[in-house]
Design an enzyme around this catalytic site. Structure first.
Site, PDB file in Angstrom:
ATOM      1  N   THR A 108      35.450   8.752 -73.975  1.00  7.18           N
ATOM      2  CA  THR A 108      35.655   8.623 -72.431  1.00  7.18           C
ATOM      3  C   THR A 108      36.643   9.782 -71.739  1.00  7.18           C
ATOM      4  OG1 THR A 108      35.117   6.441 -72.398  1.00  7.18           O
ATOM      5  CG2 THR A 108      36.025   7.163 -70.382  1.00  7.18           C
ATOM      6  N   LYS A 183      30.162   6.570 -67.085  1.00  5.66           N
ATOM      7  CA  LYS A 183      30.993   5.806 -67.717  1.00  5.66           C
ATOM      8  C   LYS A 183      32.144   5.515 -66.884  1.00  5.66           C
ATOM      9  CE  LYS A 183      33.374   3.752 -71.028  1.00  5.66           C
ATOM     10  NZ  LYS A 183      33.742   4.477 -72.418  1.00  5.66           N
ATOM     11  N   LYS A 251      44.201   5.429 -68.801  1.00 11.61           N
ATOM     12  CA  LYS A 251      43.757   6.704 -68.796  1.00 11.61           C
ATOM     13  C   LYS A 251      42.417   6.793 -67.829  1.00 11.61           C
ATOM     14  CE  LYS A 251      41.080   7.792 -72.105  1.00 11.61           C
ATOM     15  NZ  LYS A 251      39.691   7.844 -72.424  1.00 11.61           N
TER      16      LYS A 251
END
Length: 310
Positions: A108, A183, A251
């Site tokens: 990701t 995502k 993140k």
């Protein structure tokens, strides 16, 4: 599958990558692996994978290289190469892949980095896909992940046998970076769902309900979700081991909020949950599972959650 069809390289054998790579091994693919900490790759080596000493060496011995690392900067260095502390050039995956080779980044990461990598690969006459996944450590182990793909659709189609070994749902999303954008949409749901699961259980606890009973009632109702079914029981048991690290969700939310600013999009829910997870991280839980958010919320409400083991 015939073993002479595709030589697979795999980089990153952590919580997610280890299970995904193991499923490719079970499907019969010959695999060369690399991980920064070799001991974490040992189970795969015992199952038949071959060790390489660097990402570059992985790529030299593969037709297709899959990447599952932690952060965008890790992706950048592993793929594009970098200079070490004394200024020596450390070659990346794109330096090792032969013409016509394929790089599949399943980390990701940032959509714009996926575009940069795709453009650099095109110059070198190799192919790049961004193909992040969702489904957690359970999905990685069981081969039931949902895989979101960006890049050339023909290249994506050529790897359907690989994707089928790792995932139950495989969906092409669009050009370079589209997989990463999909995502990010998923991570917005993850962040909101986990907050809802934790607040729901805290409410039930404060109301004096049996958490196991209320969990059985809610899991199959209109408010049920993957997060509730898979993480609710861990929260009730006081199990905060990571299936997905808090620091990795932070993140992801940073990427989401950066992209939202770029698109002039207000996402107040993500901003709020981001602050809650920052508080959780500050409490020392950056390497705990995302379900440990209940601990930060419990502290706000002066609840000793770790003692609650219904």
């Amino acid at each position: 599958m015939n073993h002479d069809k595709k030589r697979i390289g795999w980089i990153g054998t952590g919580i997610m990558g280890g299970g995904m790579c193991a499923n490719l091994l079970k499907a019969g693919f010959p695999i060369t692996v690399y991980n920064r900490t070799r001991s974490k790759a040992q189970p795969l080596l015992q199952q038949g994978a071959v060790w390489a000493d660097s990402p570059f060496e992985v790529a030299r011995n593969a037709d297709v290289v899959f990447l599952m690392v932690g952060y965008p900067e890790d992706v950048r260095q592993v793929v594009l190469g970098h200079l070490d502390e004394v200024g020596k050039k450390i070659y990346g995956v794109i330096d090792g892949l032969k013409e016509g080779g394929i790089l599949v980044d399943m980390t990701t990461s940032r959509p714009e980095l996926a575009v940069v990598i795709a453009e650099e690969c095109e110059v070198r006459k190799i192919h790049a896909l961004d193909a992040p996944v969702t489904g957690g450590d359970v999905g990685a182990k069981n081969g039931t992940l949902s895989i979101m793909i960006g890049g050339d659709p023909a290249v994506a189609e050529s790897l359907q046998d690989c994707f089928a070994a790792m995932g139950k749902t495989v969906a092409y999303q669009g050009g370079p970076g589209a997989g990463q954008h999909a995502k990010m949409s998923n991570q917005i749901l993850i962040a909101a769902n986990m907050c809802g699961v934790c607040e729901s259980l805290l409410y039930a606890y404060r109301a004096g309900l049996d958490l196991e009973k209320v969990s059985r009632s809610l899991a199959q109702g209109a408010g049920g979700s993957w997060a509730y079914s898979n993480m609710g029981s861990r929260i009730i048991a006081g199990d905060f081991e990571p299936g997905f690290y808090v620091e990795h969700l932070l993140k992801d939310m940073s990427i989401i909020l950066d992209e939202a600013r770029r698109m002039q999009l207000a996402l107040p829910g993500v901003a709020l949950v981001n602050q809650l997870y920052l508080a959780l991280s500050a409490q020392g839980h950056s390497r705990s599972g995302t379900q440990s958010l209940v601990l930060a919320l419990a502290q706000i409400n002066n609840i000793e959650w770790e003692t609650k083991r219904n």
